[in-house]
Design an enzyme around this catalytic site. Sequence first.
Site, mmCIF file in Angstrom:
data_model
loop_
_atom_site.group_PDB
_atom_site.id
_atom_site.type_symbol
_atom_site.label_atom_id
_atom_site.label_comp_id
_atom_site.label_asym_id
_atom_site.label_seq_id
_atom_site.Cartn_x
_atom_site.Cartn_y
_atom_site.Cartn_z
ATOM 1 N N ARG A 64 61.289 74.908 42.339
ATOM 2 C CA ARG A 64 60.511 75.464 41.975
ATOM 3 C C ARG A 64 60.587 75.978 40.345
ATOM 4 O O ARG A 64 62.187 75.693 39.912
ATOM 5 C CB ARG A 64 60.454 77.464 42.549
ATOM 6 C CG ARG A 64 61.897 77.420 42.932
ATOM 7 C CD ARG A 64 62.120 79.361 43.296
ATOM 8 N NE ARG A 64 62.121 79.460 42.160
ATOM 9 C CZ ARG A 64 62.723 80.390 41.204
ATOM 10 N NH1 ARG A 64 64.089 79.650 41.611
ATOM 11 N NH2 ARG A 64 63.015 80.465 39.763
ATOM 12 N N GLY A 65 60.270 76.996 39.466
ATOM 13 C CA GLY A 65 60.583 77.143 38.240
ATOM 14 C C GLY A 65 59.832 76.407 37.286
ATOM 15 O O GLY A 65 60.488 74.571 37.583
ATOM 16 N N ARG A 98 50.712 73.367 41.645
ATOM 17 C CA ARG A 98 50.782 74.986 41.721
ATOM 18 C C ARG A 98 50.229 75.080 40.256
ATOM 19 O O ARG A 98 50.738 74.762 39.231
ATOM 20 C CB ARG A 98 51.817 74.839 41.284
ATOM 21 C CG ARG A 98 53.132 75.358 43.075
ATOM 22 C CD ARG A 98 54.339 76.426 42.517
ATOM 23 N NE ARG A 98 54.121 77.439 42.671
ATOM 24 C CZ ARG A 98 55.372 78.381 42.255
ATOM 25 N NH1 ARG A 98 56.395 78.755 42.383
ATOM 26 N NH2 ARG A 98 54.284 79.909 42.660
ATOM 27 N N GLN A 212 63.576 85.599 44.741
ATOM 28 C CA GLN A 212 64.296 84.921 44.166
ATOM 29 C C GLN A 212 65.667 85.394 43.795
ATOM 30 O O GLN A 212 66.334 84.886 43.025
ATOM 31 C CB GLN A 212 63.146 84.399 43.217
ATOM 32 C CG GLN A 212 61.908 83.833 43.850
ATOM 33 C CD GLN A 212 60.853 83.893 43.672
ATOM 34 O OE1 GLN A 212 60.692 85.822 44.368
ATOM 35 N NE2 GLN A 212 60.116 83.449 43.836
ATOM 36 N N ASP A 253 56.932 81.181 32.979
ATOM 37 C CA ASP A 253 55.583 79.786 33.675
ATOM 38 C C ASP A 253 54.171 79.224 32.776
ATOM 39 O O ASP A 253 54.163 77.632 32.809
ATOM 40 C CB ASP A 253 55.403 79.806 35.213
ATOM 41 C CG ASP A 253 56.264 80.343 36.005
ATOM 42 O OD1 ASP A 253 56.382 79.145 36.970
ATOM 43 O OD2 ASP A 253 56.747 81.201 36.009
ATOM 44 N N ASN A 263 54.665 84.936 34.100
ATOM 45 C CA ASN A 263 55.806 84.832 34.286
ATOM 46 C C ASN A 263 55.234 85.455 35.976
ATOM 47 O O ASN A 263 54.846 86.267 36.300
ATOM 48 C CB ASN A 263 57.056 85.579 33.876
ATOM 49 C CG ASN A 263 58.114 85.076 34.256
ATOM 50 O OD1 ASN A 263 58.456 84.553 34.392
ATOM 51 N ND2 ASN A 263 59.327 86.312 34.134
#
Length: 382
Positions: A64-65, A98, A212, A253, A263
């Site tokens: 992720r990220g 995503r 997270q 993001d 985000n």
Amino acid sequence: MTDQYAPSPLAAEPSMSPALRWDELPEGPVLVLLDQTRLPVEEAELVCTDVPVLVQSIRTLAVRGAPLLGIAGAYGVALAATRGYDIDEAAALLEGARPTAVNLGYGVRRALDAHRAAIAGGADQERAAAATLAEAKRLHREDAVASARMAASGLTLLDELLPGGSHRILTHCNTGALVSGGEGTAFAVALSAHRAGRLRRLWVDETRPLLQGARLTAYEAARNGMAFTLLADNAAGSLFAAGEVDAVLIGADRIAADGSVANKVGSYPLAVQARYHHVPFIVVAPTTTLDLDTPDGASIEVEQRPGQEVTELTAPQAAGAGVEVGGGMPVAPLGTQAYNPAFDVTPPELVTALVTEYGALSPVTRDGIVELCAQARQEARG
């Protein structure tokens, strides 16, 4: 309020495994991921031999990220190419994994374009696959360089906004080495402040519903020996009111053409509170996260995640602990409906500055975003 900090035992442990790496095994190439759903209990790796496995890893947040998703997307196309799968199908699967994370599509398209260019130039499938892998590795290196530049620019900005050092920084979600080819985005700035002796405290939002911040940012902060304190997301307001926050640093993001920032959900309330309390709200992201094709915040597609992430409390479990990894304990009555957007959108007028690998932009404007993208294109052309 007096700072209290007891270093975690994790701080004395070796550096964590790379979040992602390409490996050549006797049975064929693979993409190896550090499974972030198991952290901080266990450092376990996932081996992706094909794109569907990688797509599932992306959807479950094992990887992720924003920047790292771009790198993963590029390597995913390279994986399909080197193993002889349909790369167009692979690219479509990856890009849709995503929808809010613009870097994912960026990485996929870069690798796909490299493959097509090689074929158009007369390369056979083997050489085209090699060109695709080389492009993924290039993106990986570029992100590491961008991370270092952002860390330096962000620290310079902090020192300008907050002369005297001893910064108390509030952050949300996870923006360190687990999301990057380098040391991260917003977290990398805080880490630079720590190394320079100018970080007094890193306030870490737990970041509901998947924690997270608690699981990943605290994990990275402990390993780097940083002074940090974990808090429930809804406790941030009391920190602002007590004057205990000098700056808010978050990642992104997707950043629309007008400077609106998508985000991890919970970022927008921090921006509102920061504005009320006259605290700088700083977004740290590479130019690969800027999206000129998305005109404004209202145009950003916000991913909606499963309701059970809210109605159940999930926690990582080490292998052999007797509980399925990611298994949830119900915290709401059976049948409860849940609202679970993965992201929220902060308008540009609430953003004090945007830090990229090309320095800090303040105020954040459409013209400034366009200029940053032009700089990135110019550097890419060499």
